[in-house]
Design a protein around this motif. Structure first.
Motif, PDB file in Angstrom:
ATOM      1  N   PRO A  22       0.767  -1.130  -0.072  1.00  9.43           N
ATOM      2  CA  PRO A  22       0.010  -0.087  -0.201  1.00  9.43           C
ATOM      3  C   PRO A  22       0.870   1.342  -0.144  1.00  9.43           C
ATOM      4  O   PRO A  22       0.742   2.290  -0.702  1.00  9.43           O
ATOM      5  N   ALA A  23       1.885   1.148   0.702  1.00 10.40           N
ATOM      6  CA  ALA A  23       3.032   2.448   0.630  1.00 10.40           C
ATOM      7  C   ALA A  23       3.353   2.696  -0.746  1.00 10.40           C
ATOM      8  O   ALA A  23       3.399   3.983  -1.072  1.00 10.40           O
ATOM      9  N   GLU A  24       3.799   1.680  -1.353  1.00 12.80           N
ATOM     10  CA  GLU A  24       4.375   1.796  -2.568  1.00 12.80           C
ATOM     11  C   GLU A  24       3.385   2.243  -3.491  1.00 12.80           C
ATOM     12  O   GLU A  24       3.614   2.994  -4.468  1.00 12.80           O
ATOM     13  N   ILE A  25       2.099   1.641  -3.610  1.00 10.85           N
ATOM     14  CA  ILE A  25       1.004   2.060  -4.426  1.00 10.85           C
ATOM     15  C   ILE A  25       0.760   3.824  -4.226  1.00 10.85           C
ATOM     16  O   ILE A  25       0.591   4.564  -5.236  1.00 10.85           O
ATOM     17  N   ARG A  26       0.868   4.281  -2.860  1.00 11.41           N
ATOM     18  CA  ARG A  26       0.560   5.611  -2.704  1.00 11.41           C
ATOM     19  C   ARG A  26       1.775   6.431  -3.428  1.00 11.41           C
ATOM     20  O   ARG A  26       1.593   7.364  -3.835  1.00 11.41           O
ATOM     21  N   GLN A  27       3.087   5.838  -3.180  1.00  8.88           N
ATOM     22  CA  GLN A  27       3.929   6.635  -3.744  1.00  8.88           C
ATOM     23  C   GLN A  27       4.073   6.547  -5.266  1.00  8.88           C
ATOM     24  O   GLN A  27       4.345   7.792  -5.832  1.00  8.88           O
ATOM     25  N   CYS A  28       3.717   5.676  -5.963  1.00  8.87           N
ATOM     26  CA  CYS A  28       3.529   5.597  -7.441  1.00  8.87           C
ATOM     27  C   CYS A  28       2.379   6.594  -7.911  1.00  8.87           C
ATOM     28  O   CYS A  28       2.851   7.179  -8.990  1.00  8.87           O
ATOM     29  N   VAL A  29       1.436   6.437  -7.191  1.00  6.03           N
ATOM     30  CA  VAL A  29       0.539   7.347  -7.520  1.00  6.03           C
ATOM     31  C   VAL A  29       0.526   8.988  -7.485  1.00  6.03           C
ATOM     32  O   VAL A  29       0.429   9.736  -8.158  1.00  6.03           O
ATOM     33  N   THR A  30       1.386   9.282  -6.381  1.00  5.93           N
ATOM     34  CA  THR A  30       1.778  10.605  -6.068  1.00  5.93           C
ATOM     35  C   THR A  30       2.805  10.993  -7.136  1.00  5.93           C
ATOM     36  O   THR A  30       2.995  11.985  -7.527  1.00  5.93           O
ATOM     37  N   ASP A  31       3.879   9.871  -7.525  1.00 10.04           N
ATOM     38  CA  ASP A  31       4.660  10.305  -8.596  1.00 10.04           C
ATOM     39  C   ASP A  31       4.060  10.876  -9.723  1.00 10.04           C
ATOM     40  O   ASP A  31       4.501  11.740 -10.565  1.00 10.04           O
ATOM     41  N   ILE A  32       3.063   9.909 -10.108  1.00 11.60           N
ATOM     42  CA  ILE A  32       2.305  10.241 -11.697  1.00 11.60           C
ATOM     43  C   ILE A  32       1.634  11.336 -11.427  1.00 11.60           C
ATOM     44  O   ILE A  32       1.721  12.159 -12.326  1.00 11.60           O
ATOM     45  N   VAL A  33       0.946  11.926 -10.401  1.00 11.90           N
ATOM     46  CA  VAL A  33       0.093  12.912 -10.248  1.00 11.90           C
ATOM     47  C   VAL A  33       1.009  14.069 -10.472  1.00 11.90           C
ATOM     48  O   VAL A  33       0.835  15.107 -10.943  1.00 11.90           O
ATOM     49  N   LYS A  43      -4.434  22.339 -14.812  1.00 10.26           N
ATOM     50  CA  LYS A  43      -5.381  21.467 -14.456  1.00 10.26           C
ATOM     51  C   LYS A  43      -4.966  20.894 -13.189  1.00 10.26           C
ATOM     52  O   LYS A  43      -5.677  19.831 -12.658  1.00 10.26           O
ATOM     53  N   ALA A  44      -3.737  21.344 -12.685  1.00  8.16           N
ATOM     54  CA  ALA A  44      -3.158  20.554 -11.415  1.00  8.16           C
ATOM     55  C   ALA A  44      -4.068  20.801 -10.230  1.00  8.16           C
ATOM     56  O   ALA A  44      -4.151  19.799  -9.290  1.00  8.16           O
ATOM     57  N   ASP A  45      -4.970  21.862 -10.066  1.00  9.34           N
ATOM     58  CA  ASP A  45      -5.646  21.935  -8.945  1.00  9.34           C
ATOM     59  C   ASP A  45      -7.361  21.438  -9.261  1.00  9.34           C
ATOM     60  O   ASP A  45      -8.219  21.775  -8.446  1.00  9.34           O
ATOM     61  N   GLU A  46      -7.448  20.299 -10.068  1.00  7.22           N
ATOM     62  CA  GLU A  46      -8.929  19.876 -10.172  1.00  7.22           C
ATOM     63  C   GLU A  46      -9.510  19.382  -8.917  1.00  7.22           C
ATOM     64  O   GLU A  46     -10.654  19.149  -8.911  1.00  7.22           O
ATOM     65  N   GLY A  47      -8.557  18.824  -8.149  1.00  9.25           N
ATOM     66  CA  GLY A  47      -9.161  18.192  -6.830  1.00  9.25           C
ATOM     67  C   GLY A  47      -9.351  16.539  -6.808  1.00  9.25           C
ATOM     68  O   GLY A  47      -9.181  15.986  -7.830  1.00  9.25           O
ATOM     69  N   GLU A  71      -6.689   4.719  -5.221  1.00  8.91           N
ATOM     70  CA  GLU A  71      -5.623   5.624  -4.520  1.00  8.91           C
ATOM     71  C   GLU A  71      -5.533   6.757  -5.789  1.00  8.91           C
ATOM     72  O   GLU A  71      -5.340   7.931  -5.352  1.00  8.91           O
ATOM     73  N   LEU A  72      -5.707   6.392  -7.135  1.00 10.99           N
ATOM     74  CA  LEU A  72      -5.504   7.542  -7.995  1.00 10.99           C
ATOM     75  C   LEU A  72      -6.643   8.478  -7.758  1.00 10.99           C
ATOM     76  O   LEU A  72      -6.762   9.566  -8.083  1.00 10.99           O
ATOM     77  N   TYR A  73      -7.929   7.955  -7.948  1.00 11.71           N
ATOM     78  CA  TYR A  73      -9.020   8.769  -7.678  1.00 11.71           C
ATOM     79  C   TYR A  73      -9.265   9.486  -6.356  1.00 11.71           C
ATOM     80  O   TYR A  73      -9.697  10.753  -6.318  1.00 11.71           O
ATOM     81  N   ASN A  74      -8.455   9.137  -5.123  1.00  6.97           N
ATOM     82  CA  ASN A  74      -8.262   9.995  -4.047  1.00  6.97           C
ATOM     83  C   ASN A  74      -7.426  11.280  -4.255  1.00  6.97           C
ATOM     84  O   ASN A  74      -7.174  12.285  -3.519  1.00  6.97           O
ATOM     85  N   LYS A  75      -6.558  11.270  -5.381  1.00  9.64           N
ATOM     86  CA  LYS A  75      -5.672  12.212  -5.680  1.00  9.64           C
ATOM     87  C   LYS A  75      -6.348  13.100  -6.813  1.00  9.64           C
ATOM     88  O   LYS A  75      -6.209  14.446  -6.752  1.00  9.64           O
ATOM     89  N   VAL A  76      -7.237  12.607  -7.782  1.00 10.10           N
ATOM     90  CA  VAL A  76      -7.680  13.578  -8.917  1.00 10.10           C
ATOM     91  C   VAL A  76      -9.031  12.772  -8.893  1.00 10.10           C
ATOM     92  O   VAL A  76      -9.644  11.775  -8.550  1.00 10.10           O
ATOM     93  N   CYS A  77      -9.733  13.688  -9.818  1.00  7.69           N
ATOM     94  CA  CYS A  77     -11.220  13.139 -10.270  1.00  7.69           C
ATOM     95  C   CYS A  77     -11.313  12.695 -11.724  1.00  7.69           C
ATOM     96  O   CYS A  77     -12.510  12.119 -11.960  1.00  7.69           O
ATOM     97  N   GLY A  78     -10.308  12.734 -12.372  1.00 10.16           N
ATOM     98  CA  GLY A  78     -10.553  12.087 -13.571  1.00 10.16           C
ATOM     99  C   GLY A  78     -11.170  13.311 -14.501  1.00 10.16           C
ATOM    100  O   GLY A  78     -11.645  14.234 -14.347  1.00 10.16           O
ATOM    101  N   GLY A  79     -10.798  12.987 -15.991  1.00  5.76           N
ATOM    102  CA  GLY A  79     -11.343  14.193 -16.966  1.00  5.76           C
ATOM    103  C   GLY A  79     -10.592  15.302 -17.151  1.00  5.76           C
ATOM    104  O   GLY A  79     -11.059  16.186 -17.530  1.00  5.76           O
ATOM    105  N   GLY A  80      -9.327  15.097 -16.744  1.00  3.73           N
ATOM    106  CA  GLY A  80      -8.355  16.635 -17.006  1.00  3.73           C
ATOM    107  C   GLY A  80      -6.886  16.299 -16.887  1.00  3.73           C
ATOM    108  O   GLY A  80      -6.202  16.403 -17.794  1.00  3.73           O
TER     109      GLY A  80
END
Length: 184
Positions: A22-33, A43-47, A71-80
């Motif tokens: 789970p920690a590696e997944i969070r870091q991976c998503v953080t890196d992508i975002v 679009k960085a502030d889309e929420g 985890e990805l959806y917890n960082k971004v909402c999609g569509g941008g």
């Protein structure tokens, strides 16, 4: 530091066996975002996607999304902000609408799409990632799990493999060959 200014992703050594923690997944998503936020500041502030929206999707569709996708959806909402090459991450609402267009009545969740009805889907039963065409159906298997797919994608981003073009997505960079020495 490599000559092109990117990050070199080591391939040898103590490679992890199995899925990411789970920690590696969070870091991976953080890196992508973070990569997309640097490339697409507008679009960085889309929420993030509200937790209640994710929970409602799971409850109404009786489908558990892969942890890495949640985890990805917890960082971004999609569509941008986030693109998977030429396909844009879909919001949960748009993905839910597209599910009705998928011929196979399985637990396929379309997480990104392009303008030509080409999708990437994750099978919520085994978390495998596939190409999907609305006219032709299920295509090639791209990864055995969504977390593996995300990790490979992150590694490509950090290795400076892509350029970002707004409204088009990612395009693979042309690697310059080293200059030839004179007299050869």
């Amino acid at each position: 530091m490599p000559p092109h200014g990117g990050v070199v992703v080591a391939q040898e050594g103590n490679r992890r066996k199995g899925e990411m923690s789970p920690a590696e997944i969070r870091q991976c998503v953080t890196d992508i975002v973070a990569w997309f936020e640097r490339k697409n500041r507008e679009k960085a502030d889309e929420g993030a996607t509200p937790e209640a929206e994710i929970a409602a999707f799971v409850r109404e569709n009786r489908m558990q999304l892969p942890i890495a996708l949640e985890e990805l959806y917890n960082k971004v909402c999609g569509g941008g902000l986030v693109w998977f090459e030429d396909k844009q991450l879909l919001s949960i609402q748009r993905a839910t609408k597209m599910m009705s267009e998928i011929k196979e009545k399985t637990k396929l969740y379309p997480f990104c799409a392009d303008d030509d009805e080409s999708l990437l889907v994750v099978d919520c039963d085994d978390e495998a990632v596939y190409e999907y065409d609305l006219a032709e159906g299920l295509g090639a298997k791209l990864a055995t799990s969504f977390s593996n797919y995300l990790e490979q994608f992150r590694d490509q981003l950090l290795a400076d493999t892509f350029d970002f073009i707004e409204e088009c997505g990612l395009v693979e960079k042309v690697q310059k060959s080293p200059p030839k020495p004179y007299g050869k």
